[in-house]
Design a protein around this motif. Structure first.
Motif, PDB file in Angstrom:
ATOM      1  N   ARG A  32      32.667  24.085  -3.657  1.00 52.05           N
ATOM      2  CA  ARG A  32      33.537  23.489  -4.850  1.00 52.05           C
ATOM      3  C   ARG A  32      35.246  23.574  -4.432  1.00 52.05           C
ATOM      4  O   ARG A  32      35.887  22.475  -4.291  1.00 52.05           O
ATOM      5  CB  ARG A  32      33.531  23.442  -6.496  1.00 52.05           C
ATOM      6  CG  ARG A  32      32.561  22.854  -7.156  1.00 52.05           C
ATOM      7  CD  ARG A  32      32.766  23.283  -8.970  1.00 52.05           C
ATOM      8  NE  ARG A  32      31.689  22.030  -9.147  1.00 52.05           N
ATOM      9  CZ  ARG A  32      31.509  22.463 -10.621  1.00 52.05           C
ATOM     10  NH1 ARG A  32      32.575  23.338 -11.193  1.00 52.05           N
ATOM     11  NH2 ARG A  32      30.752  21.728 -11.485  1.00 52.05           N
ATOM     12  N   SER A  33      35.370  25.365  -3.945  1.00 43.32           N
ATOM     13  CA  SER A  33      35.891  25.528  -3.521  1.00 43.32           C
ATOM     14  C   SER A  33      36.361  26.608  -2.709  1.00 43.32           C
ATOM     15  O   SER A  33      35.340  27.011  -2.873  1.00 43.32           O
ATOM     16  CB  SER A  33      37.315  26.305  -4.756  1.00 43.32           C
ATOM     17  OG  SER A  33      36.706  27.101  -5.351  1.00 43.32           O
ATOM     18  N   GLU A  75      34.514  25.770 -15.567  1.00 45.77           N
ATOM     19  CA  GLU A  75      34.327  25.426 -14.508  1.00 45.77           C
ATOM     20  C   GLU A  75      34.107  26.328 -13.173  1.00 45.77           C
ATOM     21  O   GLU A  75      33.447  26.107 -12.100  1.00 45.77           O
ATOM     22  CB  GLU A  75      36.101  25.055 -14.151  1.00 45.77           C
ATOM     23  CG  GLU A  75      35.783  23.632 -14.976  1.00 45.77           C
ATOM     24  CD  GLU A  75      37.619  22.794 -14.358  1.00 45.77           C
ATOM     25  OE1 GLU A  75      38.186  23.695 -13.732  1.00 45.77           O
ATOM     26  OE2 GLU A  75      37.914  22.455 -14.817  1.00 45.77           O
ATOM     27  N   HIS A 113      32.632  28.779  -4.075  1.00 46.14           N
ATOM     28  CA  HIS A 113      32.550  28.800  -4.977  1.00 46.14           C
ATOM     29  C   HIS A 113      31.554  28.035  -4.814  1.00 46.14           C
ATOM     30  O   HIS A 113      31.204  26.295  -4.408  1.00 46.14           O
ATOM     31  CB  HIS A 113      33.597  28.113  -6.302  1.00 46.14           C
ATOM     32  CG  HIS A 113      32.878  27.617  -7.083  1.00 46.14           C
ATOM     33  ND1 HIS A 113      33.517  26.821  -8.395  1.00 46.14           N
ATOM     34  CD2 HIS A 113      31.307  28.795  -8.085  1.00 46.14           C
ATOM     35  CE1 HIS A 113      32.049  27.290  -8.930  1.00 46.14           C
ATOM     36  NE2 HIS A 113      31.711  28.105  -9.456  1.00 46.14           N
ATOM     37  N   VAL A 173      28.262  25.447  -6.358  1.00 38.94           N
ATOM     38  CA  VAL A 173      28.125  25.016  -7.642  1.00 38.94           C
ATOM     39  C   VAL A 173      25.945  24.212  -7.062  1.00 38.94           C
ATOM     40  O   VAL A 173      25.728  23.774  -6.607  1.00 38.94           O
ATOM     41  CB  VAL A 173      28.245  24.017  -8.742  1.00 38.94           C
ATOM     42  CG1 VAL A 173      28.069  23.524  -9.935  1.00 38.94           C
ATOM     43  CG2 VAL A 173      29.762  24.663  -8.339  1.00 38.94           C
ATOM     44  N   ASP A 220      22.630  21.938  -8.724  1.00 41.22           N
ATOM     45  CA  ASP A 220      22.284  21.066  -9.745  1.00 41.22           C
ATOM     46  C   ASP A 220      20.704  22.073  -9.534  1.00 41.22           C
ATOM     47  O   ASP A 220      20.289  22.052  -9.794  1.00 41.22           O
ATOM     48  CB  ASP A 220      22.684  19.464  -8.382  1.00 41.22           C
ATOM     49  CG  ASP A 220      21.177  19.733  -7.858  1.00 41.22           C
ATOM     50  OD1 ASP A 220      20.879  20.494  -7.401  1.00 41.22           O
ATOM     51  OD2 ASP A 220      21.847  18.505  -6.629  1.00 41.22           O
ATOM     52  N   SER A 276      26.367  23.275  -3.902  1.00 42.00           N
ATOM     53  CA  SER A 276      27.397  21.929  -3.398  1.00 42.00           C
ATOM     54  C   SER A 276      28.827  23.160  -3.420  1.00 42.00           C
ATOM     55  O   SER A 276      28.742  23.580  -4.749  1.00 42.00           O
ATOM     56  CB  SER A 276      27.313  20.760  -3.854  1.00 42.00           C
ATOM     57  OG  SER A 276      28.317  21.092  -5.580  1.00 42.00           O
TER      58      SER A 276
END
Length: 460
Positions: free
Chosen positions: A346-347, A362, A334, A336, A338, A344
């Motif tokens: 996440r999971s 999320e 995942h 994401v 900015d 970045s």
């Protein structure tokens, strides 16, 4: 005594005697059936044989004087050749004492029939030991790994050769080493071999992975210096299994030769990959009258989303490839971003499928499915989860209710303010009048008189 030397190196033929000489004795080196190689008289004069006499300033055969006092009369032969192999004798004469030592020099050499063969041509790599050591065995290594020939190894004791014959392919490129096992010892000689042809991809049926809708490059790079003539790209029809036939190239296919700076680079590209573009492709070009080809397979990857009918449960994302024969495992990431566009992770989850709730903030953003083979990552394909309709609908309804309530409250507040303003205005007016009672009486009297006159006029 036996000495092995690799062709092109220095060979040292040992000849050591008792160092307790009162003066330097006479020394002579000779080769069987060839006569004198080098000799030194007691007076110090040196002589070379006719075939060993230096024709240039640097002598190929020397016997270092610095070792004479130690009784070492070894002969050094620089840049040894195949014809240097044979039986040598060292004769040391000291008065009536004569010492003779016999040394057999064996020259080991690895040679290639063509220094730079092209892919598909016949090639032979030979290992020659001159003179051949009786009872010796030979084995081959390629890039320090044991080499298993496809066509066998031919040994010819009469010519003292051990030959590997193969069709030139990229797998033959590297350092060839001939290992001679003789009397418990190993003698090694090596030679480098470079096979020219299509170097990228390095082998047929190489798989190229691309995400659905993305651009991809189909590589076809020849060896540096090779300029293929009549380069051709073809897509092979799958119905011809044993002898693939060319089919129609995709609409988004384009050759990169128009913008490539290297004539050896004949790669092509697809601007937008579709599912129908998967399959086998072949690039070819002629080098010195020989047609060189390379086949490759385009594998298309996509993400299939399964949305529940009631739109309440999680959505299932499945990573799908048109060919999974090289895939060992999958991984979901995942990503994401900015405000600066920096991503970045996440999971990370394992497996070809992923269950994700789209109504959760999320889970919004980019989900990437990475697929791996035994040598590492093969490729990836991404799926973007936007702001879903139900989530946006809930938010918009909430916003509408809040807006209506705010408008209603504002309207009521405005009405209350107007009423209060009017009440205050009336109150002030009455207050001003009550301050002058006589004026109020006059006003009422005048008003009553006016009404009386108007009634009388109406009666008349």
């Amino acid at each position: 005594m036996e000495v092995f030397a690799v062709a092109g190196s220095r060979a040292v033929l040992p000849c050591k005697c008792n160092p307790l000489y009162s003066f330097i004795p006479a020394i002579q080196w000779s080769k069987a059936h060839k006569g004198t190689v080098w000799r030194r008289q007691r007076s110090g004069l040196q002589f070379w044989g006719s075939s060993w006499y230096p024709k240039v300033t640097q002598r190929r055969v020397t016997c270092p004087h610095s070792q004479f006092e130690k009784g070492d009369f070894s002969l050094q032969i620089n840049n040894v050749r195949e014809e240097d192999g044979g039986v040598y004798s060292c004769t040391v004469e000291n008065g009536d004492q004569v010492v003779v030592k016999v040394i057999t020099l064996r020259i080991t050499e690895v040679s290639v029939s063509s220094l730079v063969p092209t892919w598909g041509s016949d090639i032979s790599i030979s290992c020659k030991v001159t003179p051949w050591p009786p009872g010796a065995s030979v084995r081959w290594t390629l890039n320090n790994n044991p080499f298993v020939p496809q066509t066998g190894i031919a040994s010819n004791r009469s010519t003292t050769e051990n030959v590997v014959r193969e069709k030139a392919t990229a797998r033959l490129t590297g350092n060839w080493t001939c290992v001679v096992d003789y009397k418990g010892k190993e003698v090694r000689a090596s030679a480098a071999l470079t096979v020219k042809g299509v170097i990228h991809p390095s082998k047929d049926d190489t798989k190229v992975y691309a995400a659905l809708g993305s651009a991809v490059t189909l590589p076809c790079v020849f060896s540096p210096g090779l300029i293929p003539s009549n380069p051709v790209w073809e897509k092979l029809r799958p119905e011809f299994l044993f002898k693939p036939a060319p089919g129609r190239l995709p609409a988004s296919f384009s050759s990169s030769k128009l913008f490539s700076q290297l004539p050896s680079d004949q790669s092509a590209s697809l601007k937008e990959v579709g599912l129908e573009d998967e399959g086998s492709y072949r690039c070819s070009g002629s080098i010195e009258g020989q047609r060189l080809t390379r086949n490759m397979q385009l594998v298309v990857a996509k993400i299939h989303s399964s949305i529940p009918s009631k739109d309440k449960g999680p959505t299932t994302l499945t990573c799908q490839l048109t060919d999974t024969s090289e895939v060992t495992h999958y991984e979901w990431v995942h990503v994401v971003y900015d405000l600066n566009g920096t991503g970045s992770v996440r999971s990370i989850q394992k497996g070809a499928t992923l269950s994700v709730s789209k109504v959760s903030e999320e889970n919004q953003g980019e989900w990437a499915c990475r697929f791996y083979g035994k040598d590492g990552i093969l490729g990836n394909v991404t799926y973007h989860i936007p702001l879903m309709s139900r989530l946006s609908g809930q938010k918009s309804v909430g916003v509408s209710h809040n807006t209506a309530a705010m408008v209603g409250l504002s309207f009521l507040l405005l009405v209350l303010l107007l009423i209060l303003a009017q009440m205050y205005k009336n109150h002030q007016r009455r207050k001003r009048i009550f301050q002058y009672p006589a004026l109020e009486t006059i006003v009422h009297t005048i008003s009553n008189a006016r009404e009386e006159r108007e009634r009388n006029q109406m009666k008349n």
